[in-house]
Design a protein around this motif. Structure first.
Motif, PDB file in Angstrom:
ATOM      1  N   UNK A 149      20.000  21.685  33.943  1.00 10.50           N
ATOM      2  CA  UNK A 149      20.839  21.683  32.735  1.00 10.50           C
ATOM      3  C   UNK A 149      21.879  20.560  32.779  1.00 10.50           C
ATOM      4  N   UNK A 150      22.432  20.298  33.968  1.00  8.92           N
ATOM      5  CA  UNK A 150      23.385  19.203  34.103  1.00  8.92           C
ATOM      6  C   UNK A 150      22.704  17.859  33.879  1.00  8.92           C
ATOM      7  N   UNK A 151      21.469  17.730  34.365  1.00  9.82           N
ATOM      8  CA  UNK A 151      20.704  16.497  34.155  1.00  9.82           C
ATOM      9  C   UNK A 151      20.550  16.220  32.661  1.00  9.82           C
ATOM     10  N   UNK A 152      20.181  17.236  31.909  1.00  8.96           N
ATOM     11  CA  UNK A 152      19.989  17.063  30.466  1.00  8.96           C
ATOM     12  C   UNK A 152      21.297  16.682  29.777  1.00  8.96           C
ATOM     13  N   UNK A 153      22.402  17.265  30.233  1.00 13.47           N
ATOM     14  CA  UNK A 153      23.700  16.961  29.640  1.00 13.47           C
ATOM     15  C   UNK A 153      24.122  15.527  29.934  1.00 13.47           C
ATOM     16  N   UNK A 154      23.981  15.092  31.189  1.00 12.95           N
ATOM     17  CA  UNK A 154      24.389  13.742  31.568  1.00 12.95           C
ATOM     18  C   UNK A 154      23.474  12.681  30.968  1.00 12.95           C
ATOM     19  N   UNK A 155      22.220  13.033  30.782  1.00 11.21           N
ATOM     20  CA  UNK A 155      21.261  12.068  30.248  1.00 11.21           C
ATOM     21  C   UNK A 155      21.632  11.642  28.825  1.00 11.21           C
ATOM     22  N   UNK A 156      22.298  12.522  28.104  1.00  9.07           N
ATOM     23  CA  UNK A 156      22.731  12.197  26.738  1.00  9.07           C
ATOM     24  C   UNK A 156      23.743  11.051  26.764  1.00  9.07           C
ATOM     25  N   UNK A 157      24.603  11.013  27.813  1.00  5.20           N
ATOM     26  CA  UNK A 157      25.659  10.000  27.899  1.00  5.20           C
ATOM     27  C   UNK A 157      25.207   8.761  28.678  1.00  5.20           C
ATOM     28  N   UNK A 158      24.461   8.974  29.760  1.00  2.38           N
ATOM     29  CA  UNK A 158      24.094   7.850  30.627  1.00  2.38           C
ATOM     30  C   UNK A 158      22.802   7.168  30.198  1.00  2.38           C
ATOM     31  N   UNK A 159      21.878   7.958  29.594  1.00  2.78           N
ATOM     32  CA  UNK A 159      20.626   7.412  29.052  1.00  2.78           C
ATOM     33  C   UNK A 159      19.822   6.610  30.081  1.00  2.78           C
ATOM     34  N   UNK A 160      19.845   7.063  31.318  1.00  5.58           N
ATOM     35  CA  UNK A 160      19.098   6.383  32.386  1.00  5.58           C
ATOM     36  C   UNK A 160      18.792   7.415  33.468  1.00  5.58           C
ATOM     37  N   UNK A 161      17.503   7.740  33.658  1.00  7.97           N
ATOM     38  CA  UNK A 161      17.120   8.803  34.588  1.00  7.97           C
ATOM     39  C   UNK A 161      17.619   8.532  36.004  1.00  7.97           C
ATOM     40  N   UNK A 162      17.399   7.308  36.507  1.00  6.99           N
ATOM     41  CA  UNK A 162      17.809   7.002  37.875  1.00  6.99           C
ATOM     42  C   UNK A 162      19.324   7.087  38.035  1.00  6.99           C
ATOM     43  N   UNK A 163      20.065   6.676  37.013  1.00  2.00           N
ATOM     44  CA  UNK A 163      21.525   6.744  37.088  1.00  2.00           C
ATOM     45  C   UNK A 163      22.000   8.194  37.064  1.00  2.00           C
ATOM     46  N   UNK A 164      21.354   9.026  36.252  1.00  2.00           N
ATOM     47  CA  UNK A 164      21.717  10.448  36.208  1.00  2.00           C
ATOM     48  C   UNK A 164      21.471  11.088  37.569  1.00  2.00           C
TER      49      UNK A 164
END
Length: 343
Positions: A149-164
């Protein structure tokens, strides 16, 4: 009352025993490693099948009972009543015996746990809800639930899987560093306070004057070891009470800066929940004696397929570690596999 054998199988004993053999086996034993891996895979399957069993057994026994009573009612109404009475009596006796059995098992397990733990920190009390095997399971559940769930939340802001993934790994590493350092400091502070009050007690007079002697007593090595064990046991039994205030401290000290650096909103609910749950499990791992450890792999290392499974890409070289493996202690037996992304 029909028995339910699947619910009474103590599968944790198998895992604990295999870990005990692994810890005390000086040479590499491939068969034992395979047995440990197979047991972990069995536990995952067992939990799924047990859930299926529990979900369906109630309706099964109800239908079966209705069929039996319907058949008996055709033969003799009096027989049905008598059998129902006998069934109720047997159910009551069975329930009483089960309660007695569980009480005896708990007492025996507690006694055996204390006996095994003395001088051997790798063996834990099977009645302990925070024993290493349970903590390893709970830690992996954090990945399945809060991490996702945190991954999905951060992905909205960071928009980069490796960075998340890197951000979540950084969060976890900081949680572990914080818990490790404070756990060591806390146990020293508790030990110093307790032992100092014993060997050099203070007396406060009616005039509020504090009196101490000039020559404190000294503890023998045996007394020091006894005090150390008691203090560790005390901290472990109530250590969960430190989680909430420490999470608040960690949030104010670390998470605020992280949000500014990554331009996250002031409150990231799912990420906050991930940090809080990770902190709780890692803290309980760090107040074990000895501490449980996590293991990560670095980029460009050869994939350790014995301790890690793959994320979305398989291969021989590590791209990044998604989730760490858990060890019973430093360089100890594997408790839970980690997850990595290969190149």
């Amino acid at each position: 009352m029909s028995s339910k054998p699947i619910e009474n199988v103590d599968t944790d004993k198998v895992g604990d025993y295999l870990l005990y053999l692994k810890t005390n086996n000086a040479r590499t034993d491939k068969a034992l490693d395979e047995a440990i891996n197979e047991q972990k895979e069995f536990m995952e399957s067992f939990r799924r099948y047990k859930k299926f069993y529990v979900d369906h057994q109630s309706s099964y026994y109800k239908i079966k009972q209705e069929k039996e009573e319907k058949q008996l009612s055709k033969d003799s109404p009096n027989l049905v009543g008598r059998l129902r009475k006998e069934k109720e009596d047997l159910a009551f006796k069975n329930e009483s015996l089960l309660k007695q059995n569980e009480e005896l098992k708990t007492r025996l397990s507690t006694l055996a746990g204390h006996k095994m733990q003395d001088g051997n920190p790798n063996i834990t009390d099977l009645s302990d809800p925070f024993r290493p095997t349970k903590l390893a399971e709970k830690f992996r559940e954090v990945y399945d639930e809060e991490w996702t769930r945190s991954f999905e939340e951060l992905d909205v802001f960071l928009k980069d899987e490796m960075k998340v993934i890197a951000t979540l790994r950084y969060l976890m590493s900081q949680v572990e560093i914080f818990c490790t350092r404070f756990s060591e400091k806390q146990i020293k502070d508790i030990a110093r306070t307790c032992t100092d009050e014993i060997v050099n007690p203070k007396v406060v007079t009616d005039e509020n004057q504090t009196l101490r002697c000039k020559t404190p007593s000294e503890m023998s090595n045996g007394q020091k070891e006894t005090a150390k064990k008691i203090i560790h046991d005390l901290r472990k039994s109530v250590g969960v009470l430190s989680v909430r205030p420490l999470v608040q401290i960690f949030d104010g000290w670390f998470m605020c800066n992280l949000r500014k650096i990554n331009k996250l909103p002031p409150s990231s609910r799912e990420t906050d929940a991930f940090v809080a749950k990770t902190f709780e499990i890692v803290w309980l791992m760090k107040i074990q004696n000895p501490q449980m450890e996590t293991q990560w792999q670095s980029q460009d290392e050869k994939c350790d397929k014995d301790k890690f499974t793959f994320y979305t890409k398989r291969g021989d070289i590590v791209s990044q570690t998604v989730w760490p493996a858990v060890l019973l202690h430093k360089n100890g037996p594997l408790m839970s596999k980690g997850i990595l992304q290969a190149k």
